[in-house]
Structures are given as structure tokens and as C-alpha cells.
Design a protein around this motif. Structure first.
Motif, PDB file in Angstrom:
ATOM      1  N   GLY A  73       0.831  -1.208   0.000  1.00  0.00           N
ATOM      2  CA  GLY A  73       0.000   0.000   0.000  1.00  0.00           C
ATOM      3  C   GLY A  73       0.862   1.253   0.000  1.00  0.00           C
ATOM      4  O   GLY A  73       0.531   2.248  -0.644  1.00  0.00           O
ATOM      5  N   SER A  74       1.975   1.201   0.710  1.00  0.00           N
ATOM      6  CA  SER A  74       2.879   2.345   0.738  1.00  0.00           C
ATOM      7  C   SER A  74       3.532   2.531  -0.628  1.00  0.00           C
ATOM      8  O   SER A  74       3.625   3.645  -1.154  1.00  0.00           O
ATOM      9  N   ALA A  75       3.970   1.423  -1.206  1.00  0.00           N
ATOM     10  CA  ALA A  75       4.699   1.503  -2.476  1.00  0.00           C
ATOM     11  C   ALA A  75       3.791   1.964  -3.621  1.00  0.00           C
ATOM     12  O   ALA A  75       4.161   2.811  -4.429  1.00  0.00           O
ATOM     13  N   ILE A  76       2.571   1.398  -3.667  1.00  0.00           N
ATOM     14  CA  ILE A  76       1.662   1.769  -4.759  1.00  0.00           C
ATOM     15  C   ILE A  76       1.037   3.117  -4.432  1.00  0.00           C
ATOM     16  O   ILE A  76       0.370   3.263  -3.415  1.00  0.00           O
ATOM     17  N   GLY A  77       1.301   4.088  -5.290  1.00  0.00           N
ATOM     18  CA  GLY A  77       0.746   5.418  -5.002  1.00  0.00           C
ATOM     19  C   GLY A  77       0.634   6.210  -6.290  1.00  0.00           C
ATOM     20  O   GLY A  77       0.570   5.646  -7.386  1.00  0.00           O
ATOM     21  N   LEU A  78       0.638   7.519  -6.137  1.00  0.00           N
ATOM     22  CA  LEU A  78       0.550   8.388  -7.316  1.00  0.00           C
ATOM     23  C   LEU A  78       1.676   8.056  -8.288  1.00  0.00           C
ATOM     24  O   LEU A  78       1.529   8.166  -9.502  1.00  0.00           O
ATOM     25  N   GLY A  79       2.806   7.630  -7.736  1.00  0.00           N
ATOM     26  CA  GLY A  79       3.963   7.274  -8.552  1.00  0.00           C
ATOM     27  C   GLY A  79       3.642   6.195  -9.570  1.00  0.00           C
ATOM     28  O   GLY A  79       4.097   6.255 -10.717  1.00  0.00           O
ATOM     29  N   ASN A  80       2.851   5.214  -9.193  1.00  0.00           N
ATOM     30  CA  ASN A  80       2.554   4.101 -10.106  1.00  0.00           C
ATOM     31  C   ASN A  80       1.487   4.465 -11.119  1.00  0.00           C
ATOM     32  O   ASN A  80       1.551   4.072 -12.271  1.00  0.00           O
ATOM     33  N   ILE A  93       7.754  17.198   3.572  1.00  0.00           N
ATOM     34  CA  ILE A  93       7.718  17.943   2.309  1.00  0.00           C
ATOM     35  C   ILE A  93       6.923  17.162   1.250  1.00  0.00           C
ATOM     36  O   ILE A  93       6.071  17.715   0.556  1.00  0.00           O
ATOM     37  N   ILE A  94       7.189  15.854   1.159  1.00  0.00           N
ATOM     38  CA  ILE A  94       6.469  15.061   0.147  1.00  0.00           C
ATOM     39  C   ILE A  94       4.973  15.090   0.428  1.00  0.00           C
ATOM     40  O   ILE A  94       4.155  15.319  -0.455  1.00  0.00           O
ATOM     41  N   LEU A  95       4.614  14.881   1.690  1.00  0.00           N
ATOM     42  CA  LEU A  95       3.189  14.801   1.996  1.00  0.00           C
ATOM     43  C   LEU A  95       2.471  16.112   1.723  1.00  0.00           C
ATOM     44  O   LEU A  95       1.283  16.115   1.387  1.00  0.00           O
ATOM     45  N   PHE A 128      13.187   4.363  -7.101  1.00  0.00           N
ATOM     46  CA  PHE A 128      13.393   4.752  -5.735  1.00  0.00           C
ATOM     47  C   PHE A 128      12.125   5.283  -5.069  1.00  0.00           C
ATOM     48  O   PHE A 128      11.732   4.887  -3.989  1.00  0.00           O
ATOM     49  N   PHE A 129      11.519   6.222  -5.797  1.00  0.00           N
ATOM     50  CA  PHE A 129      10.293   6.860  -5.304  1.00  0.00           C
ATOM     51  C   PHE A 129       9.185   5.820  -5.168  1.00  0.00           C
ATOM     52  O   PHE A 129       8.456   5.778  -4.181  1.00  0.00           O
ATOM     53  N   THR A 130       9.089   4.959  -6.170  1.00  0.00           N
ATOM     54  CA  THR A 130       7.955   4.038  -6.214  1.00  0.00           C
ATOM     55  C   THR A 130       8.006   2.999  -5.099  1.00  0.00           C
ATOM     56  O   THR A 130       6.978   2.521  -4.643  1.00  0.00           O
ATOM     57  N   LEU A 131       9.207   2.642  -4.628  1.00  0.00           N
ATOM     58  CA  LEU A 131       9.263   1.672  -3.523  1.00  0.00           C
ATOM     59  C   LEU A 131       9.317   2.372  -2.151  1.00  0.00           C
ATOM     60  O   LEU A 131       9.647   1.749  -1.152  1.00  0.00           O
ATOM     61  N   SER A 132       8.993   3.641  -2.132  1.00  0.00           N
ATOM     62  CA  SER A 132       8.920   4.405  -0.862  1.00  0.00           C
ATOM     63  C   SER A 132      10.239   4.382  -0.093  1.00  0.00           C
ATOM     64  O   SER A 132      10.242   4.202   1.117  1.00  0.00           O
ATOM     65  N   LEU A 133      11.344   4.552  -0.817  1.00  0.00           N
ATOM     66  CA  LEU A 133      12.637   4.462  -0.135  1.00  0.00           C
ATOM     67  C   LEU A 133      13.179   5.833   0.224  1.00  0.00           C
ATOM     68  O   LEU A 133      12.810   6.827  -0.371  1.00  0.00           O
ATOM     69  N   GLY A 134      14.044   5.858   1.207  1.00  0.00           N
ATOM     70  CA  GLY A 134      14.798   7.076   1.500  1.00  0.00           C
ATOM     71  C   GLY A 134      14.235   7.949   2.597  1.00  0.00           C
ATOM     72  O   GLY A 134      14.900   8.882   3.031  1.00  0.00           O
ATOM     73  N   ILE A 135      12.996   7.687   3.049  1.00  0.00           N
ATOM     74  CA  ILE A 135      12.480   8.542   4.117  1.00  0.00           C
ATOM     75  C   ILE A 135      12.212   7.762   5.405  1.00  0.00           C
ATOM     76  O   ILE A 135      11.786   8.331   6.399  1.00  0.00           O
ATOM     77  N   GLY A 136      12.418   6.469   5.345  1.00  0.00           N
ATOM     78  CA  GLY A 136      12.218   5.674   6.571  1.00  0.00           C
ATOM     79  C   GLY A 136      10.871   4.990   6.665  1.00  0.00           C
ATOM     80  O   GLY A 136      10.572   4.323   7.658  1.00  0.00           O
ATOM     81  N   ALA A 137      10.038   5.131   5.607  1.00  0.00           N
ATOM     82  CA  ALA A 137       8.709   4.491   5.659  1.00  0.00           C
ATOM     83  C   ALA A 137       8.864   2.975   5.783  1.00  0.00           C
ATOM     84  O   ALA A 137       8.185   2.320   6.580  1.00  0.00           O
ATOM     85  N   MET A 138       9.778   2.407   4.993  1.00  0.00           N
ATOM     86  CA  MET A 138       9.944   0.951   5.026  1.00  0.00           C
ATOM     87  C   MET A 138      10.720   0.526   6.280  1.00  0.00           C
ATOM     88  O   MET A 138      10.622  -0.624   6.710  1.00  0.00           O
ATOM     89  N   THR A 189      -3.039   5.082   1.177  1.00  0.00           N
ATOM     90  CA  THR A 189      -2.207   4.065   1.845  1.00  0.00           C
ATOM     91  C   THR A 189      -0.725   4.443   1.786  1.00  0.00           C
ATOM     92  O   THR A 189       0.070   3.934   2.567  1.00  0.00           O
ATOM     93  N   SER A 190      -0.358   5.330   0.849  1.00  0.00           N
ATOM     94  CA  SER A 190       1.024   5.819   0.842  1.00  0.00           C
ATOM     95  C   SER A 190       1.183   6.911   1.894  1.00  0.00           C
ATOM     96  O   SER A 190       2.189   6.963   2.603  1.00  0.00           O
ATOM     97  N   ALA A 191       0.173   7.778   1.977  1.00  0.00           N
ATOM     98  CA  ALA A 191       0.272   8.913   2.911  1.00  0.00           C
ATOM     99  C   ALA A 191       0.438   8.435   4.353  1.00  0.00           C
ATOM    100  O   ALA A 191       1.219   9.003   5.118  1.00  0.00           O
ATOM    101  N   ILE A 192      -0.271   7.367   4.727  1.00  0.00           N
ATOM    102  CA  ILE A 192      -0.129   6.916   6.125  1.00  0.00           C
ATOM    103  C   ILE A 192       1.312   6.463   6.403  1.00  0.00           C
ATOM    104  O   ILE A 192       1.817   6.647   7.498  1.00  0.00           O
ATOM    105  N   SER A 193       1.953   5.920   5.371  1.00  0.00           N
ATOM    106  CA  SER A 193       3.335   5.470   5.596  1.00  0.00           C
ATOM    107  C   SER A 193       4.313   6.638   5.585  1.00  0.00           C
ATOM    108  O   SER A 193       5.442   6.508   6.040  1.00  0.00           O
ATOM    109  N   ILE A 194       3.914   7.760   5.026  1.00  0.00           N
ATOM    110  CA  ILE A 194       4.826   8.909   5.001  1.00  0.00           C
ATOM    111  C   ILE A 194       4.879   9.593   6.360  1.00  0.00           C
ATOM    112  O   ILE A 194       5.921  10.099   6.767  1.00  0.00           O
ATOM    113  N   ILE A 195       3.749   9.588   7.093  1.00  0.00           N
ATOM    114  CA  ILE A 195       3.833  10.268   8.394  1.00  0.00           C
ATOM    115  C   ILE A 195       4.154   9.346   9.556  1.00  0.00           C
ATOM    116  O   ILE A 195       4.574   9.814  10.618  1.00  0.00           O
TER     117      ILE A 195
HETATM  118  N1  PFF Z   1       5.684   5.067  -3.260  1.00  0.00           N
HETATM  119  C1  PFF Z   1       4.779   6.182  -3.386  1.00  0.00           C
HETATM  120  C2  PFF Z   1       4.323   6.307  -4.819  1.00  0.00           C
HETATM  121  O1  PFF Z   1       4.795   5.568  -5.695  1.00  0.00           O
HETATM  122  O2  PFF Z   1       3.481   7.152  -5.072  1.00  0.00           O
HETATM  123  C3  PFF Z   1       5.388   7.474  -2.916  1.00  0.00           C
HETATM  124  C4  PFF Z   1       6.053   7.416  -1.574  1.00  0.00           C
HETATM  125  C5  PFF Z   1       5.386   6.858  -0.482  1.00  0.00           C
HETATM  126  C6  PFF Z   1       7.325   7.891  -1.434  1.00  0.00           C
HETATM  127  C7  PFF Z   1       6.015   6.747   0.743  1.00  0.00           C
HETATM  128  C8  PFF Z   1       7.975   7.803  -0.214  1.00  0.00           C
HETATM  129  C9  PFF Z   1       7.296   7.212   0.857  1.00  0.00           C
HETATM  130  F1  PFF Z   1       7.898   7.088   1.986  1.00  0.00           F
END
Ligand code: PFF
Length: 454
Positions: free
Chosen positions: A23-30, A106-108, A231-241, A325-331
Motif C-alpha cells: 500500500g505504501s509503495a503503490i501510489g501516485l507514482g505508479n 515535504i512530500i506529503l 526509488f520513489f515508487t518503492l517508498s525508499l529514502g524517508i524511513g517508511a519501510m 495508503t502511501s500517505a499513512i506510511s509517510i507520516i
Molecule cells: N511510493 C509512493 C508512490 O509511488 O506514489 C510514494 C512514496 C510513499 C514515497 C512513501 C515515499 C514514501 F515514503
């Protein structure tokens, strides 16, 4: 394996982790960004490069993030501090968690504005607001929405409230319960929409546009775009995973979980193109860039197709669910950190939500009342998008790869990952050498330092 327990709770099963992380990975990015990038940059060739980036750069970092999270079992910031101290290294590594939290905020702030549009479009679709409208008219409709600060504010405030309510209820009662409903629903909606697009749309044209392999359309710059997007699509780099890994039960295999998430995310990205482009091509509509692809061109297609108002509403419901489902993982990384400081969860959620809401307001105003204020030709919306996705995420990812690859001992990693020595060595080698070089390239590209050379 670490014997630590998370004070925030644990996912009840492997499925719960899979749904939350997917749910975190699949988002606007996909659903919006990937199809457009693929179409513009060489179709199948771009997708092949993107797959290579997922395997060589993103997946190793995803495995690293989940492993670090499960070993530390705290918010990303405290996990970095604790694991660094365990290895006798500097507590300053906690700074990586800090950068991640900042990027998340910032992303959120722009993510919620876009998700707010999506919510409004569910409503507009059901009302038949764009039935029979030309592409010019739907373009105008979208401009009207973004030029009204208060209308926009209503929708992103609603989206943020929906997100905050879930996070305030905690890991089991909030996040887990929500993803059990929302992620399967998301898959069902996507399947229905792909079927609809293939039946009423021009599937042939879409497949040629998206999947024909044309290496001549693939520039060096496109290779870097594919890397950044993986990178963006797998929600990496901000600590969500990392934080989702902190709630993962010890008995689960991290490797298997990470691979399942990466596969599900990629399948959705590829399918999303099939839900969108056949409709646009059936109506000979322009493949607009950026937000307009979904919010201006696509409504014009739905507006003239059978049962378009209903399938249009379903499409925007899909987009909203994916963003939610992505937003909840961002905060969650920030909220878990405040809870560890001793704040109650509802209070932490309220504090983070207020900060995000205020910065969303800046994004909102940058599209209308302050649209004249730009920096090097970029509005605040563009700037937030650029600084977070293209600079802060790769920077966070690079530091995470270096931390897991060079700071944490191989013994600790082996204890947590429990995989055979050969596979562990291979993963570590990629994480130590291939991933940092790849991320460095994305980073230099984002700063414009190597764009000219490619
Ligand atoms: N993975 C999300 C997308 O593809 O839209 C964006 C995203 C979610 C980026 C969570 C970073 C994050 F921590």
C-alpha cells in the motif's frame, strides 16, 4: 535475530506486512507518473531499464530498510541511533532519520494536494461534471480548481483528516485494519478499470505506445529518470519501510517479503498504463504531461465513453486509495518518533498533521495567489517536488545503503536476514558498491551536474 520489541505494536501476519508495504509503495507514482514516464521515454526500453534499476538499486535498499527497522524496532531516527551505538559508531547517524522525516513532511504536503484533487474528481465524476466536455473544457475545469485556494484547501484538508484518523488509531487498529480493506479494493478497482479500458479503448495503440521496445527513444537522461523513479515508487529514502519493518514479526523472511512488494508494485505500475492510455488513444486525446495527464486529458476521455462517469469515479477512487495508503506510511516515521519522546499518539498525529497542513497551504497558494513567486522558473509546488523526490530521497537512500552496507556488521545482518552466506554476500556487494554509485548518479543528475553530459 534481535529480541527487541516495538512499543508501537506488530503486524499480525505476513499478509498484513505485505498489504501495508505494498500500500505504501503503490501510489501516485505508479498510477500517474510511471505510465507517463514510460510512454515518453522509450516505452518497453524504459521499462526494461526500470526493471534493472528495481533489481539493482531499489530492491537492495528495500531489503536494507526492512532489516534495519526490524533490528532496531524503533522509529527510523531512534533505530539509526541505536544500531549505530550497538556497533560502536557515532550517534550522529540519527541525522539520516531526521532527513527522512523532513523529506516525508515535504512530500506529503504536495502529495495531499494532488490526492485532494483526486478526491474532488470522484465527486465531479459522479455529478457528471465533465460529461461530453472537450479536452479544452476539462483543461479549463482543472485550471479553475487549482486557481481556487479555498476549494483546494477543502479537499486536501479532507484527505489529510482521513489519513490522520487512521494513523491516530495505531498500528493494529488503524494502519493494519485500513490496509486490509483498502489494498485489496485497490487491486479490484484496477482490474475492473484495465478490463474496461481494454474493451472500450484502443488497446492496440496503447500497447504499441507503452511496450514496444525502442532503444532509440531511450536517452541517458531517461536511464536516470528510471533510476530515480524506482526509488520513489518503492517508498525508499524517508524511513517508511524502516518503520514498517520495525513492526514486522521475527518469524517472517525479509527477503521474500521485499521481493513480493517489489513485484506487486511493478505489476501495478505496468497495469496502470493499460487502464489509462487505451482511453486516451480511443478519443485521440493529447498525452498531456504532469498532473494534466490524469486531471485534464483523462476526464475528457471518460466524459465521452459509455458509463464514463461511473468508471471515471472508480478511477479517481483508485487514485485516492493508492495515495491514502502511501500517505499513512509517510507520516508514520515522524509520529512513531514523537510517541517515543513520550507524546500520546493522537497528540503526535495532530502535531505532525498541523505542520503538514500548513505546508500544504503553501503549496496550495503557490498554484494561485502566489503563482508569480518563482525561483529559477519553479513554483513552490515544483520546488517541493524537486527537492524532496530528486534530492532528499536519493540522499536518504544513499546514506541508508552506506549505513547498512558499511556500518552494520555482516554478523548482525546475517542474524536478521537468516539467509545463506552466498546470497547474503551478493546482496551486500550490490548494496556496498552498485547501489551507492547508482544513487550518486541520480543525485548528480538531479542537481543538473551531469545532465549535459548524457
Ligand atoms: N511510493 C509512493 C508512490 O509511488 O506514489 C510514494 C512514496 C510513499 C514515497 C512513501 C515515499 C514514501 F515514503
Amino acid at each position: 535475530m534481535s529480541e527487541r520489541k516495538s512499543i508501537h505494536g506488530e503486524w499480525s501476519s505476513g499478509m498484513a506486512f505485505f498489504l501495508a508495504a505494498t500500500g505504501s509503495a503503490i501510489g501516485l507514482g505508479n498510477i500517474w507518473r510511471f505510465p507517463y514516464l514510460a510512454g515518453e521515454n522509450g516505452g518497453g526500453a524504459f521499462i526494461l531499464v526500470y526493471l534493472a534499476c528495481i533489481v539493482l538499486i531499489a530492491l537492495p535498499i528495500l531489503i536494507a530498510e526492512i532489516t534495519l527497522g526490524r533490528r532496531g524496532r524503533e522509529s527510523p531516527l531512534n533505530t539509526f541511533r541505536r544500531l549505530a551505538l550497538d556497533e560502536g559508531r557515532s550517534r550522529a547517524w540519527a541525522g539520516v532519520g531526521f532527513i527522512g522525516m523532513l523529506s516525508g513532511i515535504i512530500i506529503l504536503s504536495f502529495y495531499s494536494v494532488v490526492a485532494g484533487w483526486s478526491l474532488e474528481y470522484i465527486w465531479l465524476s459522479l455529478r457528471g461534471a465533465y460529461q461530453g466536455a472537450s479536452a479544452d473544457r476539462t483543461d479549463q475545469l482543472f485550471s479553475m480548481l487549482t486557481s481556487s485556494p479555498w476549494q483546494q484547501m477543502f479537499w486536501y484538508t479532507l484527505f489529510l483528516a482521513l489519513t490522520l484518523i487512521i494513523v491516530a488509531r495505531g498500528v493494529r487498529k488503524g494502519l493494519e485494519r485500513a490496509v486490509w480493506i483498502m489494498v485489496p479494493l485497490l487491486f479490484v478497482l484496477l482490474a475492473v478499470l484495465v478490463a474496461y479500458a481494454l474493451v472500450v479503448g484502443d488497446a492496440h495503440a496503447a500497447i504499441v505506445y507503452l511496450y514496444s521496445v525502442d532503444f532509440s527513444r531511450l536517452s541517458g537522461h531517461a536511464v536516470l529518470l528510471a533510476m530515480g523513479h524506482s526509488f520513489f515508487t518503492l517508498s525508499l529514502g524517508i524511513g517508511a519501510m524502516i518503520v514498517y519493518g520495525a513492526y514486522m514479526p521475527n518469524r517472517l523472511s525479509i527477503m521474500r517479503a521485499a521481493i513480493s512488494v517489489a513485484v506487486a508494485d511493478t505489476v501495478v505500475a505496468v497495469l496502470a498504463g493499460l487502464a489509462i492510455f487505451p482511453l486516451l488513444f480511443a478519443r485521440h486525446l493529447p498525452v498531456a504531461q504532469g498532473p494534466k495527464l490524469i486531471f485534464a486529458s483523462l476526464p475528457a476521455a471518460f466524459g465521452s465513453l459509455p458509463f464514463g462517469f461511473l468508471f471515471g469515479a472508480a478511477f479517481f477512487a483508485l487514485l485516492t486509495l493508492a495515495a491514502w495508503t502511501s500517505a499513512i506510511s509517510i507520516i508514520e516515521p515522524v509520529v512513531s518518533w514523537l510517541v517515543e519522546l513520550g507524546w500520546s499518539r493522537p497528540r503526535s498525529v495532530l502535531a505532525v498533521g498541523s505542520v503538514v497542513w500548513m505546508s500544504s497551504m503553501l503549496i496550495d497558494f503557490s498554484l494561485n495567489v502566489w503563482s508569480g513567486i518563482t525561483w529559477q522558473g519553479r513554483t513552490l509546488f515544483d520546488l517541493f517536488n524537486f527537492v524532496s523526490s530528486d534530492i532528499m530521497l536519493p540522499l536518504g537512500g544513499l546514506l541508508i545503503a552506506l549505513f547498512a552496507g558499511w556500518v552494520i556488521s555482516e554478523r548482525s545482518l546475517r542474524q536478521e536476514l537468516r539467509m545463506n552466506r552466498g546470497a547474503l554476500r551478493l546482496w551486500l556487494w550490490v548494496l556496498r558498491y552498485v547501489t551507492p554509485v547508482g544513487v550518486l548518479l541520480i543525485f548528480l543528475n538531479a542537481l543538473g551536474l551531469i545532465r549535459g553530459a548524457l
